[in-house]
Write a protein that holds these residues in place. Structure first.
Motif, PDB file in Angstrom:
ATOM      1  N   PRO A  23       0.813  -1.224   0.000  1.00  0.00           N
ATOM      2  CA  PRO A  23       0.000   0.000   0.000  1.00  0.00           C
ATOM      3  C   PRO A  23       0.845   1.273   0.000  1.00  0.00           C
ATOM      4  N   SER A  24       1.993   1.244   0.697  1.00  0.00           N
ATOM      5  CA  SER A  24       2.842   2.433   0.721  1.00  0.00           C
ATOM      6  C   SER A  24       3.375   2.751  -0.673  1.00  0.00           C
ATOM      7  N   ALA A  25       3.836   1.714  -1.381  1.00  0.00           N
ATOM      8  CA  ALA A  25       4.320   1.929  -2.747  1.00  0.00           C
ATOM      9  C   ALA A  25       3.207   2.429  -3.654  1.00  0.00           C
ATOM     10  N   LEU A  26       2.035   1.856  -3.515  1.00  0.00           N
ATOM     11  CA  LEU A  26       0.902   2.312  -4.326  1.00  0.00           C
ATOM     12  C   LEU A  26       0.528   3.747  -3.992  1.00  0.00           C
ATOM     13  N   LEU A  27       0.619   4.112  -2.720  1.00  0.00           N
ATOM     14  CA  LEU A  27       0.311   5.484  -2.308  1.00  0.00           C
ATOM     15  C   LEU A  27       1.283   6.472  -2.938  1.00  0.00           C
ATOM     16  N   VAL A  28       2.581   6.159  -2.858  1.00  0.00           N
ATOM     17  CA  VAL A  28       3.587   7.051  -3.446  1.00  0.00           C
ATOM     18  C   VAL A  28       3.392   7.144  -4.955  1.00  0.00           C
ATOM     19  N   ARG A  29       3.114   6.009  -5.584  1.00  0.00           N
ATOM     20  CA  ARG A  29       2.911   6.021  -7.037  1.00  0.00           C
ATOM     21  C   ARG A  29       1.662   6.826  -7.412  1.00  0.00           C
ATOM     22  N   ALA A  30       0.595   6.642  -6.664  1.00  0.00           N
ATOM     23  CA  ALA A  30      -0.635   7.381  -6.959  1.00  0.00           C
ATOM     24  C   ALA A  30      -0.423   8.875  -6.770  1.00  0.00           C
TER      25      ALA A  30
END
Length: 405
Positions: A23-30
């Protein structure tokens, strides 16, 4: 730390790491995509505004440069430039450089309105400025990409620090909670290992005696004394095995407690009758104090075993010619209790905490016993929701078995 605790902590750590990292990686990417899309929108809007401002000059087909120069420039807004149709720069917020200018002219000829990466590490939009009949110039708008990357890198760093802190916190909590959860298992394993070691030792001795006496009887011919020792030792070994099996069932929770209304005073009297010969042989005087009917819910077989073990323990430690006092009474708060008191040497202060340890024998025992009787009493009491306690009777020892209502 046990191997089970380590394995469970590692599994939890891996699971939590995945649950946090993805989720952290997805958050940064988003967030990076959102910022990039916003930047493209700003660049595109700035280029379109320029075409609207300078597209109609005072003379037909001329650029309205004066109107462009009067447009206010907000801090951090995309940079813009207006280029004439001959490719000569007319006016700009900041010199775009030859490579960027050439790229803009190419895009303008293609009438492309989508932002693109351009020389100088920027996002660029170049739109044609149309006069009355033909293109009279090019509107450029661009913005550097480095601030966007810096913000994304900062967010990624903060997210990583927060994720690591959260991961460490969760792993620490999991380590503590797993430790508490597996502690009973660790204790059970340790107790089982000690139990097996003690059992092997306890069974090795009587069977060695049986074997030695049997071999001696073969060599010398059968003698009454040899047969008596063999029978007594075999009986002792059999009692030890029976106690071990009972303990194993109680430990594992496999000993089914069938609680039915039970005359506790009558059960105690029966257990005493069964040991009358032993008490007579030891010249022990037995005093039973059970004036009333005492009824409790309980398992007759298990309670008879526990009461018998308390009586046997008192007979072994009470000494020859002693007194054994047994009392059965109802408790004021409900339930009942059985009190067994002997007049033996008592329990040394250093051994009070060990009387319920398996295979522990008191120094005053005169015969027999594998040290499993009192642990069985304790487990039977717990299986009924009660307890057993030991007290100094000065002289002697007093055991109290309490049962709930």
């Amino acid at each position: 730390m046990s191997a089970l605790r380590r394995r469970l902590t590692v599994l939890v750590g891996v699971a939590v790491a995945l649950a946090i990292a993805v989720p952290s990686a997805l958050l940064v990417r988003a967030d990076a995509d959102r910022r990039a899309e916003a930047l493209d929108g700003q660049v595109r809007l700035s280029a379109r505004d320029i075409t609207a401002i300078v597209g109609e000059g005072e003379e037909a087909g001329a650029l309205d440069v004066e109107a462009y120069q009067q447009v206010p420039r907000a801090p951090g807004a995309p940079l813009t430039a207006v280029v004439g149709d001959d490719g000569a720069q007319v006016v700009a917020d900041r010199q775009p450089g030859d490579a960027l200018l050439d790229r803009a002219l190419v895009l303008s000829d293609r009438d492309e309105s989508d932002p693109v990466d351009a020389p100088g590490d920027v996002r660029l939009v170049a739109l044609p400025i149309i006069g009355e009949d033909d293109q009279i110039g090019t509107a450029m708008a661009w913005s550097p990409l480095q601030p966007l990357r810096d913000r994304t890198r900062e967010l990624a760093l903060r997210t990583a620090v927060g994720a690591i802190a959260g991961w460490l916190l969760v792993c620490g909590a999991a380590f503590v909670l797993i430790g508490r959860a597996v502690r009973p298992t660790d204790l059970a394993v340790a107790r089982e290992q000690a139990f097996l070691a003690d059992a092997a030792h306890e069974l090795r001795t009587p069977w060695a005696i049986v074997r030695g006496r049997a071999e001696q009887a073969q060599r010398d011919g059968v003698r009454d004394e040899d047969l008596r020792v063999i029978v007594a030792t075999a009986q002792r070994a059999g009692d030890t095995i029976t106690d071990m099996l009972e303990l194993a069932r109680l430990d594992a929770g496999r000993a089914m407690v069938v609680a039915e209304p039970l005359r506790l005073d009558a059960l105690v009297a029966t257990c005493l009758d069964e040991r009358a010969d032993e008490a007579s042989r030891r010249a022990v005087r037995v005093r039973l104090d059970a004036p009333d009917r005492v009824v409790v819910p309980g398992d007759e077989r298990l309670l008879a075993r526990a009461i018998g073990n308390l009586l046997d323990n008192a007979l072994r430690h009470g000494g020859e010619g002693g007194v054994l006092r047994v009392a059965v009474r109802e408790r004021p708060e409900g339930g009942a209790e059985i009190e067994v008191e002997d007049r033996g040497p008592g329990i040394p202060p250093g051994q009070v905490d060990r009387v319920f340890d398996r295979f522990h024998r008191g120094a005053g025992a005169t015969a027999g016993g594998a040290g499993l009787g009192l642990p069985i009493v304790q487990l039977v009491a717990r299986a009924h929701g009660g307890e057993v306690t030991v007290h100094d009777a000065a002289p002697g020892a007093r055991f109290v078995l309490r049962l709930p209502r």
